[in-house]
Design a protein around this motif. Structure first.
Motif, mmCIF file in Angstrom:
data_model
loop_
_atom_site.group_PDB
_atom_site.id
_atom_site.type_symbol
_atom_site.label_atom_id
_atom_site.label_comp_id
_atom_site.label_asym_id
_atom_site.label_seq_id
_atom_site.Cartn_x
_atom_site.Cartn_y
_atom_site.Cartn_z
ATOM 1 N N LYS A 1 -24.470 28.272 29.240
ATOM 2 C CA LYS A 1 -23.346 27.834 28.394
ATOM 3 C C LYS A 1 -23.467 26.171 28.534
ATOM 4 O O LYS A 1 -23.554 25.508 27.203
ATOM 5 N N ILE A 2 -23.459 25.715 29.646
ATOM 6 C CA ILE A 2 -23.754 24.197 29.612
ATOM 7 C C ILE A 2 -25.176 23.829 29.111
ATOM 8 O O ILE A 2 -24.786 22.792 28.388
ATOM 9 N N GLN A 3 -26.285 24.543 29.167
ATOM 10 C CA GLN A 3 -27.599 24.067 28.733
ATOM 11 C C GLN A 3 -27.460 24.016 27.386
ATOM 12 O O GLN A 3 -27.959 23.367 26.598
ATOM 13 N N SER A 4 -26.779 25.480 26.629
ATOM 14 C CA SER A 4 -26.912 25.552 25.490
ATOM 15 C C SER A 4 -25.864 24.272 24.524
ATOM 16 O O SER A 4 -26.418 23.859 23.619
ATOM 17 N N THR B 1 -26.468 25.313 39.917
ATOM 18 C CA THR B 1 -27.968 25.673 40.116
ATOM 19 C C THR B 1 -28.353 25.194 41.662
ATOM 20 O O THR B 1 -29.364 25.863 41.861
ATOM 21 N N THR B 2 -27.710 24.459 42.219
ATOM 22 C CA THR B 2 -28.276 24.058 43.776
ATOM 23 C C THR B 2 -27.973 25.626 44.262
ATOM 24 O O THR B 2 -28.748 26.003 45.133
ATOM 25 N N VAL C 1 -32.048 39.853 40.786
ATOM 26 C CA VAL C 1 -31.741 39.532 39.440
ATOM 27 C C VAL C 1 -30.317 39.621 39.087
ATOM 28 O O VAL C 1 -29.729 38.712 38.833
ATOM 29 N N ALA C 2 -29.863 40.695 39.527
ATOM 30 C CA ALA C 2 -28.206 40.741 39.215
ATOM 31 C C ALA C 2 -27.430 39.818 40.128
ATOM 32 O O ALA C 2 -26.440 39.342 39.675
ATOM 33 N N LYS C 3 -27.881 39.549 41.321
ATOM 34 C CA LYS C 3 -27.174 38.501 42.070
ATOM 35 C C LYS C 3 -27.196 37.186 41.515
ATOM 36 O O LYS C 3 -26.358 36.484 41.426
ATOM 37 N N ASN D 1 -22.579 32.694 38.669
ATOM 38 C CA ASN D 1 -22.196 31.838 37.434
ATOM 39 C C ASN D 1 -23.340 31.439 36.507
ATOM 40 O O ASN D 1 -23.282 30.269 35.865
ATOM 41 N N PHE D 2 -24.372 32.328 36.499
ATOM 42 C CA PHE D 2 -25.700 32.119 35.711
ATOM 43 C C PHE D 2 -25.271 31.776 34.219
ATOM 44 O O PHE D 2 -25.661 30.995 33.662
#
Length: 121
Positions: A106-109, A65-66, A93-95, A100-101
């Protein structure tokens, strides 16, 4: 702040805190009465859940996220001042998605599922 998030502490100012803290911080009976009139009238929004992460997930989340946030901030500035045309917004948006968005999601979920499990009534 990161340390508070890691343990799931209430770190966001402006949201409801534990009622005991609020009562202890009232400067007077009048201020306490006013504060709790907001509670009684349901004028507080429910805060977003405070998620807890494993150390490894927390480290990975922050790393990704950083990088994403830095890129987003830079590109938003460029779009606003006209240094980048809005026709490149889809590329932007694609970038972001390629950075690793999906791992962040996944981590948030996983953290949210843990939160829901722990807060079942």
């Amino acid at each position: 702040m990161k340390a508070l998030y890691r343990i799931g502490a209430q770190a966001l100012i402006g949201f409801r805190q534990d009622e005991r803290y609020e009562k202890a911080n009232c400067g007077s009976a009048d201020s306490c009465r006013q504060l709790f009139s907001y509670v009684e009238n349901k004028q507080f929004r429910n805060p977003s859940p405070t998620l807890k992460y494993s150390d490894a997930d927390f480290e990975e989340y922050n790393k990704i996220t950083t990088q994403i946030n830095t890129y987003v901030d830079e590109m938003m500035s460029k779009f606003i001042i006209g240094k980048e045309p809005l026709s490149k917004f889809d590329d932007y948006v694609a970038k972001v998605k390629s950075m690793n968005f999906d791992k962040v999601e996944k981590i948030q979920s996983m953290a949210y599922e843990k939160y829901k499990e722990q807060n079942k009534k």
